[in-house]
Design a protein around this motif. Structure first.
Motif, PDB file in Angstrom:
ATOM      1  N   VAL A 109       0.872  -1.170   0.000  1.00 25.21           N
ATOM      2  CA  VAL A 109       0.000   0.000   0.000  1.00 25.21           C
ATOM      3  C   VAL A 109       0.902   1.210   0.000  1.00 25.21           C
ATOM      4  N   ASP A 110       0.517   2.246  -0.734  1.00 25.57           N
ATOM      5  CA  ASP A 110       1.361   3.438  -0.835  1.00 25.57           C
ATOM      6  C   ASP A 110       1.030   4.491   0.216  1.00 25.57           C
ATOM      7  N   VAL A 111      -0.273   4.701   0.436  1.00 23.41           N
ATOM      8  CA  VAL A 111      -0.734   5.786   1.299  1.00 23.41           C
ATOM      9  C   VAL A 111      -1.907   5.282   2.136  1.00 23.41           C
ATOM     10  N   ALA A 112      -2.033   5.812   3.359  1.00 21.32           N
ATOM     11  CA  ALA A 112      -3.163   5.435   4.219  1.00 21.32           C
ATOM     12  C   ALA A 112      -3.515   6.607   5.127  1.00 21.32           C
ATOM     13  N   GLY A 113      -4.678   6.481   5.759  1.00 20.73           N
ATOM     14  CA  GLY A 113      -5.067   7.436   6.783  1.00 20.73           C
ATOM     15  C   GLY A 113      -4.846   6.805   8.135  1.00 20.73           C
ATOM     16  N   ILE A 254      -0.405   8.840   6.014  1.00 18.29           N
ATOM     17  CA  ILE A 254       0.784   8.035   6.245  1.00 18.29           C
ATOM     18  C   ILE A 254       1.231   7.432   4.919  1.00 18.29           C
ATOM     19  N   ALA A 255       2.523   7.370   4.689  1.00 24.18           N
ATOM     20  CA  ALA A 255       3.017   6.869   3.413  1.00 24.18           C
ATOM     21  C   ALA A 255       4.138   5.845   3.589  1.00 24.18           C
ATOM     22  N   SER A 256       4.255   5.011   2.595  1.00 21.48           N
ATOM     23  CA  SER A 256       5.342   4.045   2.530  1.00 21.48           C
ATOM     24  C   SER A 256       6.647   4.749   2.167  1.00 21.48           C
ATOM     25  N   PRO A 257       7.739   4.450   2.851  1.00 18.43           N
ATOM     26  CA  PRO A 257       9.034   5.047   2.500  1.00 18.43           C
ATOM     27  C   PRO A 257       9.437   4.733   1.063  1.00 18.43           C
ATOM     28  N   VAL A 258       9.098   3.545   0.582  1.00 15.01           N
ATOM     29  CA  VAL A 258       9.421   3.178  -0.801  1.00 15.01           C
ATOM     30  C   VAL A 258       8.698   4.105  -1.769  1.00 15.01           C
ATOM     31  N   PHE A 259       7.441   4.384  -1.476  1.00 14.48           N
ATOM     32  CA  PHE A 259       6.663   5.301  -2.317  1.00 14.48           C
ATOM     33  C   PHE A 259       7.301   6.682  -2.346  1.00 14.48           C
ATOM     34  N   LEU A 260       7.722   7.156  -1.191  1.00 21.93           N
ATOM     35  CA  LEU A 260       8.300   8.495  -1.105  1.00 21.93           C
ATOM     36  C   LEU A 260       9.665   8.588  -1.759  1.00 21.93           C
ATOM     37  N   GLU A 261      10.482   7.573  -1.584  1.00 18.55           N
ATOM     38  CA  GLU A 261      11.876   7.648  -1.996  1.00 18.55           C
ATOM     39  C   GLU A 261      12.149   7.069  -3.382  1.00 18.55           C
ATOM     40  N   GLN A 262      11.505   5.971  -3.705  1.00 13.01           N
ATOM     41  CA  GLN A 262      11.803   5.305  -4.966  1.00 13.01           C
ATOM     42  C   GLN A 262      10.816   5.641  -6.083  1.00 13.01           C
ATOM     43  N   ARG A 263       9.688   6.246  -5.707  1.00 16.97           N
ATOM     44  CA  ARG A 263       8.695   6.635  -6.718  1.00 16.97           C
ATOM     45  C   ARG A 263       8.368   8.125  -6.546  1.00 16.97           C
ATOM     46  N   HIS A 264       9.395   8.908  -6.409  1.00 18.90           N
ATOM     47  CA  HIS A 264       9.194  10.312  -6.073  1.00 18.90           C
ATOM     48  C   HIS A 264       8.376  11.050  -7.118  1.00 18.90           C
ATOM     49  N   ASP A 265       8.600  10.768  -8.410  1.00 19.06           N
ATOM     50  CA  ASP A 265       7.836  11.450  -9.453  1.00 19.06           C
ATOM     51  C   ASP A 265       6.335  11.208  -9.305  1.00 19.06           C
ATOM     52  N   VAL A 266       5.996  10.013  -8.866  1.00 23.52           N
ATOM     53  CA  VAL A 266       4.594   9.691  -8.626  1.00 23.52           C
ATOM     54  C   VAL A 266       4.123  10.352  -7.336  1.00 23.52           C
TER      55      VAL A 266
END
Length: 371
Positions: A109-113, A254-266
């Motif tokens: 999951v990329d993002v959550a509340g 709340i976000a996944s570190p992978v989402f923030l760091e490895q998929r920054h453009d997204v």
């Protein structure tokens, strides 16, 4: 929060109330994320206060429970702000929050509340790596969607928080944000826990029933149950939560570190779309401009509150149009849970709270303007 109903307006089983969203499965509907950082790489610079769409479509999975505090997600979805950036959004559902946090950390999951609680911080302390990145719910000064009510027949005897001494007060959680707010109220009134009768009652609808039959004297209730109780002559408000907790952070994105760091453009485009949704929400509910009927229609689609007229009456969840959180209060909540023995280990708040994505998005969009 009707945390079930409003959740219904934040958010709350507290923290822990994540997630029953726009799907109906027990476990997460977690199709693998599509769109790696390489597949979606886009080096274009900001143009005219925005970013161009991704060169290839990307999927972002959001864990959300249908609470009103998810308004930024819902509005951005329905108004096409995610699509504008070539982002496809999927909503995931979970049986409980214990499954959600590991899924975030594992990039399923990329993002959550998330709602503040000892359980939430304890998970982070035990090694679940997630980041709090933006506002997802707070009380609006003088118009709290999450506040104390008392039985209507006691309004002449309970005129201030001090008058709650000896009374039975329903609160939906222990060692959660509700409990934290409850403690702030006691502190402001100069009361100790032993001065009142704490009644743990997780269902906000049941609180109204208990007020009606005299089982309890007061409750820390949530919209739209507050409005419902007042209209039915069951209860009245006792002041406002912001009387004693003017800057309480109730829920966070709340976000996944992978989402923030490895998929920054997204991720940066996701944040831009989210902020656009928050701004439409504030236009409608705070400044009464724009197409309010359209926003209410979106909210009735995604939340359990289906009556458009009620949306005109309730005090809605506060959502900062720039995504800003009350970080000092998040830290205070963590300290309080830890002092109560609810957290094993230590959370590095400088790492757990990460506003860099929001800050970057604001440099592109600029600050919100109400006029």
């Amino acid at each position: 929060m009707l945390k079930r109903i409003f959740a219904a307006l934040l958010v709350i089983p507290m923290m822990v109330w994540i997630l029953t969203a726009c799907g109906t499965t027990d476990k997460a509907s977690t199709a693998p994320n599509s769109g790696s950082s390489k597949a979606t790489e886009n080096t274009d610079k900001p143009v005219n206060g925005d970013l161009p769409p991704l060169s290839k479509p990307a999927t972002v999975t959001i864990a959300e429970d249908g609470s009103a505090s998810g308004a930024g997600f819902y509005i951005a979805t329905e108004k096409g702000y995610f699509k504008q950036y070539n982002i496809n959004v999927k909503y995931a559902t979970f049986q409980n929050s214990d499954d959600m946090l590991p899924a975030l950390a594992a990039d399923k999951v990329d993002v959550a509340g998330g709602i503040s609680s000892a359980s939430f911080f304890n998970s982070i302390a035990q090694g679940i790596d997630v980041k709090m990145i933006a506002d997802k719910g707070h009380n609006v000064m003088g118009k709290s969607y999450f506040s104390f009510v008392i039985r209507k027949d006691e309004q002449n005897t309970i005129k201030s928080y001090k008058d709650l001494k000896g009374k039975k007060i329903a609160v939906s959680t222990q060692n959660g944000v509700d409990d934290y707010i409850f403690q702030q109220m006691l502190n402001s009134a100069g009361l100790k826990r032993s001065d009142v009768h704490f009644v743990l009652m997780s269902d906000f609808n049941n609180m109204l029933a208990a007020l009606s039959n005299g089982t309890i004297d007061a409750a820390l209730e949530i919209e739209p149950m507050i409005t419902k109780g007042i209209s039915e002559g069951i209860c009245v408000r006792l002041g406002d939560t912001t009387d004693f907790a003017p800057k309480a952070q109730i829920a966070m994105v709340i976000a996944s570190p992978v989402f923030l760091e490895q998929r920054h453009d997204v991720a940066i485009r996701f944040m831009l779309a989210y902020l656009k949704g928050l701004r439409d929400y504030n236009d409608a509910f705070v400044y009464n401009k724009g197409n309010k009927d359209e926003i209410i229609k979106i909210m009735t689609k995604y939340t359990a509150l289906k009556d458009p007229k009620t949306w005109e009456q309730v005090d809605v969840t506060g959502l900062d149009p720039d995504g800003k959180m009350y970080i000092d209060d998040i830290k205070n909540q963590y300290k309080w849970y830890k002092s109560n023995g609810g957290i094993e280990g230590t959370v590095d708040m400088s790492k757990a709270v990460d506003t860099s994505l929001d800050d970057e998005a604001l440099k592109i969009l600029g600050p919100y303007k109400s006029n």
